[in-house]
Enzyme design. Structure first.
Site, PDB file in Angstrom:
ATOM      1  N   SER A 100       0.765  -1.230  -0.022  1.00 22.26           N
ATOM      2  CA  SER A 100       0.000   0.001  -0.089  1.00 22.26           C
ATOM      3  C   SER A 100       0.785   1.078   0.045  1.00 22.26           C
ATOM      4  CB  SER A 100      -0.895  -0.152   1.133  1.00 22.26           C
ATOM      5  OG  SER A 100      -2.050   0.918   0.918  1.00 22.26           O
ATOM      6  N   ASP A 201     -10.171  -5.237  -3.791  1.00 21.50           N
ATOM      7  CA  ASP A 201      -9.583  -4.332  -3.037  1.00 21.50           C
ATOM      8  C   ASP A 201     -10.417  -3.187  -2.397  1.00 21.50           C
ATOM      9  OD1 ASP A 201      -7.758  -2.312  -1.489  1.00 21.50           O
ATOM     10  OD2 ASP A 201      -6.141  -2.859  -2.834  1.00 21.50           O
ATOM     11  N   HIS A 231      -6.963  -6.113   0.422  1.00 21.52           N
ATOM     12  CA  HIS A 231      -6.073  -5.304   0.573  1.00 21.52           C
ATOM     13  C   HIS A 231      -4.862  -5.736   1.028  1.00 21.52           C
ATOM     14  CE1 HIS A 231      -3.987  -1.510   0.042  1.00 21.52           C
ATOM     15  NE2 HIS A 231      -3.817  -1.273   1.261  1.00 21.52           N
TER      16      HIS A 231
END
Length: 257
Positions: A100, A201, A231
């Site tokens: 991320s 996600d 995610h």
């Protein structure tokens, strides 16, 4: 400031007897409002193969979201840079990876140090969003300190990321303000790239992937879909594939080091 017990950084030395005499380092970065626990198993899997592994705790993470709200992208990137320089000094080659926001941080590093990054691995990286409400952040961050959290987007039952339950607005605005400059500098990235992307996600939307894949100058790019993870894929059902594919990628891109 009390630090969460799962926020301890991971640091493992190289074991050259497992890597043919090469000293190879791997830097892994967790994401926004997360902590090392979200990627420690990834790091441990690579350490077992003989790689020197560093998983730092980004400033303001693993403590309180209020502390995080006093810090910025510059603070997180400074810590990533510090650890990267340590690995460079101790190893023959260094691969960087992140989840991320951690993916964005290591892409920034690869753009700034294209001569020293041997490879880049990203898992659901964040460099853009289609959400329209982010345009209000410059005002909202002065009126409201936080929004509901984004942690624990994990498909696998019973697994937790142990991230914050609130999203600090000043901090996330700092992250998003760093995105345009990174997007502009993506062409400076020439290292091989391994890109993992979950097919579902709920945190990072589809805006980022085309920006990265069309922006980087890397000729060695592999995109791997993760059909059974959300995610935080590094803790989800496809985690073992991430670990194995990353190990093979590190071995390949550092074989000449």
């Amino acid at each position: 400031m009390t630090i969460h017990p799962l926020a301890t950084p991971l640091s493992r030395p190289a074991r050259q007897e497992l890597t043919g005499g090469r000293r190879v380092g791997v830097l892994l970065s967790h994401g926004f409002t997360g902590q090392p626990a979200s990627i420690t198993p990834w790091g441990e899997a690579l350490a077992e193969r003989g790689y020197a592994v560093e998983v730092p705790r980004l400033p303001g993470h693993g403590t309180t979201w209020q502390e995080l709200n006093t810090l910025t992208w510059a603070d997180w990137y400074a810590e990533i840079t510090r650890v990267f320089e340590k690995l460079l000094a101790e190893n023959d080659a260094v691969v960087v990876g992140g989840l991320s926001m951690g993916g964005a941080l290591v892409l920034r590093l690869a753009a700034d140090r294209p001569d020293r990054v041997a490879g880049v691995v990203v898992v659901n990286p964040a460099l853009a969003t289609k959400r329209l409400d982010v345009k209000l952040l410059p005002v909202l961050k002065h009126l409201v300190p936080s929004f509901p959290g984004i942690a624990n987007d994990i498909k696998r039952t019973g697994v937790q990321e142990h991230g914050y339950d609130r999203t600090p607005l000043k901090a996330i605005h700092s992250m998003m303000r760093a995105w345009p400059g990174l997007v502009r500098d993506l062409p400076r990235i020439t290292a091989p790239v391994l890109y993992f992307r979950s097919t579902e996600d709920h945190v990072v939307d589809e805006a980022t992937e085309p920006l990265i894949l069309s922006g980087i100058s890397s000729r060695d790019v592999t995109v791997t879909r993760l059909p059974d993870s959300y995610h935080v894929a590094t803790l989800d059902n496809d985690a073992e594939q991430i670990y194995a594919d990353t190990a093979a990628f590190v071995a390949r891109v550092t074989s000449g080091s």
